[in-house]
Write an enzyme that holds these catalytic residues in place. Structure first.
Site, PDB file in Angstrom:
ATOM      1  N   LYS A  24       0.842  -1.198   0.000  1.00 32.79           N
ATOM      2  CA  LYS A  24       0.000   0.000   0.000  1.00 32.79           C
ATOM      3  C   LYS A  24       0.879   1.250   0.000  1.00 32.79           C
ATOM      4  O   LYS A  24       0.674   2.163  -0.771  1.00 32.79           O
ATOM      5  CB  LYS A  24      -0.914  -0.053   1.226  1.00 32.79           C
ATOM      6  CG  LYS A  24      -1.896   1.065   1.316  1.00 32.79           C
ATOM      7  CD  LYS A  24      -2.814   0.875   2.511  1.00 32.79           C
ATOM      8  CE  LYS A  24      -3.501   2.183   2.841  1.00 32.79           C
ATOM      9  NZ  LYS A  24      -4.345   2.108   4.017  1.00 32.79           N
ATOM     10  N   GLU A  49      10.664  -4.606   4.440  1.00 32.57           N
ATOM     11  CA  GLU A  49      10.759  -6.016   4.051  1.00 32.57           C
ATOM     12  C   GLU A  49      10.399  -6.192   2.575  1.00 32.57           C
ATOM     13  O   GLU A  49      11.090  -6.888   1.821  1.00 32.57           O
ATOM     14  CB  GLU A  49       9.801  -6.877   4.900  1.00 32.57           C
ATOM     15  CG  GLU A  49      10.156  -6.969   6.370  1.00 32.57           C
ATOM     16  CD  GLU A  49       9.486  -5.891   7.217  1.00 32.57           C
ATOM     17  OE1 GLU A  49       9.179  -4.792   6.687  1.00 32.57           O
ATOM     18  OE2 GLU A  49       9.291  -6.143   8.415  1.00 32.57           O
ATOM     19  N   GLY A  82      -4.799  -2.046   5.321  1.00 31.04           N
ATOM     20  CA  GLY A  82      -3.967  -3.174   4.884  1.00 31.04           C
ATOM     21  C   GLY A  82      -4.608  -4.525   5.154  1.00 31.04           C
ATOM     22  O   GLY A  82      -4.696  -5.381   4.268  1.00 31.04           O
ATOM     23  N   ARG A  83      -5.081  -4.729   6.387  1.00 26.97           N
ATOM     24  CA  ARG A  83      -5.617  -6.054   6.751  1.00 26.97           C
ATOM     25  C   ARG A  83      -7.018  -6.284   6.176  1.00 26.97           C
ATOM     26  O   ARG A  83      -7.595  -7.346   6.365  1.00 26.97           O
ATOM     27  CB  ARG A  83      -5.595  -6.222   8.268  1.00 26.97           C
ATOM     28  CG  ARG A  83      -6.213  -5.078   9.048  1.00 26.97           C
ATOM     29  CD  ARG A  83      -5.791  -5.105  10.509  1.00 26.97           C
ATOM     30  NE  ARG A  83      -6.255  -3.940  11.260  1.00 26.97           N
ATOM     31  CZ  ARG A  83      -5.615  -2.790  11.335  1.00 26.97           C
ATOM     32  NH1 ARG A  83      -4.489  -2.611  10.682  1.00 26.97           N
ATOM     33  NH2 ARG A  83      -6.086  -1.785  12.055  1.00 26.97           N
ATOM     34  N   GLU A 102      -4.333  -6.689  15.091  1.00 21.16           N
ATOM     35  CA  GLU A 102      -3.862  -5.362  14.661  1.00 21.16           C
ATOM     36  C   GLU A 102      -4.999  -4.339  14.774  1.00 21.16           C
ATOM     37  O   GLU A 102      -4.765  -3.155  14.959  1.00 21.16           O
ATOM     38  CB  GLU A 102      -3.328  -5.414  13.212  1.00 21.16           C
ATOM     39  CG  GLU A 102      -2.329  -4.307  12.917  1.00 21.16           C
ATOM     40  CD  GLU A 102      -1.569  -4.467  11.610  1.00 21.16           C
ATOM     41  OE1 GLU A 102      -0.328  -4.533  11.647  1.00 21.16           O
ATOM     42  OE2 GLU A 102      -2.201  -4.534  10.544  1.00 21.16           O
ATOM     43  N   HIS A 118      -4.428 -33.005  18.516  1.00 20.25           N
ATOM     44  CA  HIS A 118      -3.304 -33.805  19.009  1.00 20.25           C
ATOM     45  C   HIS A 118      -2.166 -32.920  19.478  1.00 20.25           C
ATOM     46  O   HIS A 118      -1.022 -33.365  19.582  1.00 20.25           O
ATOM     47  CB  HIS A 118      -2.837 -34.766  17.921  1.00 20.25           C
ATOM     48  CG  HIS A 118      -3.910 -35.739  17.551  1.00 20.25           C
ATOM     49  ND1 HIS A 118      -4.084 -36.934  18.210  1.00 20.25           N
ATOM     50  CD2 HIS A 118      -4.913 -35.655  16.642  1.00 20.25           C
ATOM     51  CE1 HIS A 118      -5.132 -37.562  17.694  1.00 20.25           C
ATOM     52  NE2 HIS A 118      -5.648 -36.802  16.746  1.00 20.25           N
ATOM     53  N   LYS A 166       9.628  -0.686  13.921  1.00 27.78           N
ATOM     54  CA  LYS A 166      10.130  -0.361  12.577  1.00 27.78           C
ATOM     55  C   LYS A 166      11.201   0.721  12.680  1.00 27.78           C
ATOM     56  O   LYS A 166      12.251   0.620  12.050  1.00 27.78           O
ATOM     57  CB  LYS A 166       8.990   0.197  11.705  1.00 27.78           C
ATOM     58  CG  LYS A 166       7.996  -0.812  11.204  1.00 27.78           C
ATOM     59  CD  LYS A 166       7.080  -0.107  10.197  1.00 27.78           C
ATOM     60  CE  LYS A 166       5.824  -0.872   9.923  1.00 27.78           C
ATOM     61  NZ  LYS A 166       4.840  -0.117   9.157  1.00 27.78           N
TER      62      LYS A 166
HETATM   63  O1  F6P Z   1       3.257  -2.829   9.748  1.00 26.68           O
HETATM   64  C1  F6P Z   1       1.944  -3.209   9.660  1.00 26.68           C
HETATM   65  C2  F6P Z   1       1.405  -2.885   8.348  1.00 26.68           C
HETATM   66  O2  F6P Z   1       1.277  -1.527   8.264  1.00 26.68           O
HETATM   67  C3  F6P Z   1       0.091  -3.575   8.057  1.00 26.68           C
HETATM   68  O3  F6P Z   1      -0.997  -2.920   8.561  1.00 26.68           O
HETATM   69  C4  F6P Z   1       0.123  -3.667   6.578  1.00 26.68           C
HETATM   70  O4  F6P Z   1      -0.806  -4.596   6.113  1.00 26.68           O
HETATM   71  C5  F6P Z   1       1.547  -4.075   6.360  1.00 26.68           C
HETATM   72  O5  F6P Z   1       2.271  -3.327   7.315  1.00 26.68           O
HETATM   73  C6  F6P Z   1       2.108  -3.848   4.987  1.00 26.68           C
HETATM   74  O6  F6P Z   1       2.053  -2.511   4.589  1.00 26.68           O
HETATM   75  P1  F6P Z   1       2.222  -2.105   3.083  1.00 26.68           P
HETATM   76  O7  F6P Z   1       1.122  -2.719   2.303  1.00 26.68           O
HETATM   77  O8  F6P Z   1       2.179  -0.615   3.076  1.00 26.68           O
HETATM   78  O9  F6P Z   1       3.555  -2.627   2.610  1.00 26.68           O
END
Ligand code: F6P
Length: 545
Positions: free
Chosen positions: A205, A211, A265-266, A351, A382, A510
């Site tokens: 987003k 990452e 995002g979620r 979250e 189990h 972060k």
């Molecule tokens: O760090 C959490 C978060 O902001 C989530 O809410 C989001 O889904 C994820 O990182 C990834 O963010 P982006 O889509 O901006 O890379």
């Protein structure tokens, strides 16, 4: 506003003291209609919530609390595009992404539906090109593998859906998800793939997530070992709100699929973040998923609160967290293809509702979101079910049960379903000392030996669970299920008076990580950390090969 002061909350406090020792077993014995009384159907989806520590009075009081916090008003505010994510000044409109009725949804005086539909058209067009072979890799070969690079909401939702809809996967198309910045994730994925036939979807987003951008750069380097710079456009597309960063990375913005800041995002799998789903299963199946989500939206918006599945599940969650003091909630799908469902639900719920500050910025003095966890049944039986049956904590369980499998192997499905039902029954009924004694006597035990063994074999029971039952895991049903949990989380956030749509709690880590990365180099200066962190940085430098 604290919910603790609401008269309806206080009334539940009193009701809890009357009810806390009431046995579900007895309630079932007293009321032959308990299942009918405490179950709801929405289309093909059934919620059986009869195995909960409730009476009709409990449900009435929970609904009164939902009314007291003006849940229906909040639902409308969300659907109508009000900026209810007030800390970020944003509307919350994942429902517009699956608004199949296409009625206008206004944000800042502008209908968002034409934009939503335009992106859906672009996704359809792109998928058709890839599937038909109009869109080819740099050496003229058809695309056979999609690699989604994203993390959190830009990974968990689409990855879960692709797993779950594997029976709908297009022949000859593979889909892979790389999220972890641990190089193992990318390397072990790429070692199986051919750059000539691989298409990367860089899903972020913000397009600034460390990452994802790190993985995307390394993926491009891998690609450039065979492809040329001018071939990158054929093998990298992006999903983002941030055209500038997408262009800076080197992806043609013509190959960018837009999302908007009002998509959390979620909650984003319904947007172009769902592109890998559409590429893997076809756009028609992606739209069937949206249809299911929309069906649940209509249910949530239109059904009276007492017959409203997300409202009932949300309020039951409040009942256990705030009155029975339970800390966690297990979600156990009896469908192997839903293996990642609990992880998606974990991000969605934790979250959203892992907050200690209320909407007005004041510290909260009651419990909010529980820990969400789970793995597919029967494996969980189990592993951790021992604790759910005989541990000292009360852990409500959601059993997610599709009646029919896409892989009907002999009697596997009957055994699977029987296990799911048996667990719910056992949690509710338990096994009394008298029942255990009778069993032991039958087995030939007596005297001291019997008395010593007996307490270990007693199940206290009275442990709550919901069953979500449906005919088969189709795209529509999956859409309904995910939307159901989204709305459940929303209901709870309203009762707890928190903003379920921001996530400031992930920022500090972060920031600190960004500062530590350069300090891991041998001769770099180490800034002021606590002594533990400083020592660990030094040790890592020493041990690094
Ligand atoms: O760090 C959490 C978060 O902001 C989530 O809410 C989001 O889904 C994820 O990182 C990834 O963010 P982006 O889509 O901006 O890379």
């Amino acid at each position: 506003m604290t919910p603790l002061n609401i008269p309806e909350w206080q009334s539940l406090v009193r009701h809890y003291s009357d009810l806390k020792f009431v046995s579900m077993r007895e309630q079932f014995a007293l009321d032959s209609n308990r299942f009918e009384r405490f179950s709801i159907k929405s289309g093909d989806l059934l919620l059986d919530y009869s195995k909960n520590r409730i009476t009709q009075e409990t449900v009435d009081k929970l609904i009164q609390l939902a009314e007291a916090v003006e849940i229906q008003d909040w639902i409308e505010r969300m659907f109508k595009g009000e900026a209810i994510n007030h800390t970020e000044g944003r509307a919350v409109l994942h429902t517009a992404l699956r608004n199949r009725s296409n009625t206008p949804v206004m944000v800042d005086g502008k209908d968002v539906m034409p934009m939503v539909n335009a992106v859906l058209d672009k996704m359809r067009n792109f998928c058709e090109q890839v599937h038909s072979g109009t869109w080819l890799g740099f050496s003229g070969k058809k695309i056979t593998d999609i690699v989604n690079i994203g993390i959190g909401g830009s990974d968990l939702g689409p990855a879960m859906i692709c797993d779950a809809l594997e029976p709908y996967g297009i022949d000859g198309m593979g889909v892979h998800f790389v999220s972890n910045v641990d190089g193992t994730d990318l390397s072990t994925t790429l070692e199986k793939l051919n750059p000539e036939t691989t298409l990367f979807v860089v899903a972020s987003k913000t397009f600034t997530t460390q990452e994802t951008i790190t993985n995307a750069h390394s993926a491009r380097n891998w690609f450039l070992k065979q492809g040329k710079q001018e071939d990158v456009a054929k093998h990298f597309v992006a999903v983002s709100t941030n055209a500038d960063e997408v262009a800076k990375f080197g992806i043609d913005t013509a190959n960018m699929f837009e999302i908007w800041d009002w998509v959390g995002g979620r909650y984003s799998l319904w947007s172009a973040i769902g592109l890998p789903i559409a590429l893997y299963t076809g756009m028609d199946n992606f739209e069937r998923l949206l249809d299911g989500g929309h069906q649940m939206d209509n249910h949530f918006r239109q059904q009276p609160l007492k017959e409203n599945i997300p409202v009932i599940m949300g309020m039951l969650g409040i009942w256990y967290v705030n009155f029975f003091n339970s800390h966690t909630q297990a979600i156990v799908p009896y469908d192997h293809s839903l293996a990642r469902f609990p992880s998606h639900m974990q991000q969605l719920d934790m979250e959203s509702n892992g907050k200690f500050i209320n909407r007005s910025g004041a510290r909260i003095n009651y419990k909010t979101g529980p820990v969400i966890w789970g793995t597919p049944g029967t494996n969980g039986q189990h592993a951790y079910f021992q604790l759910i049956h005989q541990g000292t904590q009360l852990i409500p369980v959601d059993f997610v049960l599709p009646v029919n499998s896409h892989y009907p192997e002999c009697d596997h499905q009957s055994i699977l379903l029987a296990n799911g039902l048996a667990q719910a029954e056992a949690l509710m009924k338990g096994k009394t000392a008298e029942e255990v004694r009778a069993e032991l006597v039958k087995e030939g035990y007596e005297g001291k030996e019997l008395e010593a063994l007996l307490p270990h074999k007693v199940f206290p029971g009275n442990r709550p669970s919901n069953v979500l039952l449906f005919p088969k895991l189709t795209p529509e049903m999956l859409g309904q299920l995910v939307a159901l949990y989204e709305h459940k989380v929303f209901v709870q956030g309203v009762v707890w008076n928190i903003n379920s749509f921001d996530q400031w709690g992930v920022e500090l880590g972060k920031q600190l990580a960004k500062a530590i990365v350069p300090e891991l180099k041998d001769d770099a200066e180490i800034s002021a950390h606590d002594s533990s962190t400083t020592h660990l940085i030094k040790l890592i430098r020493e041990l690094r090969q």
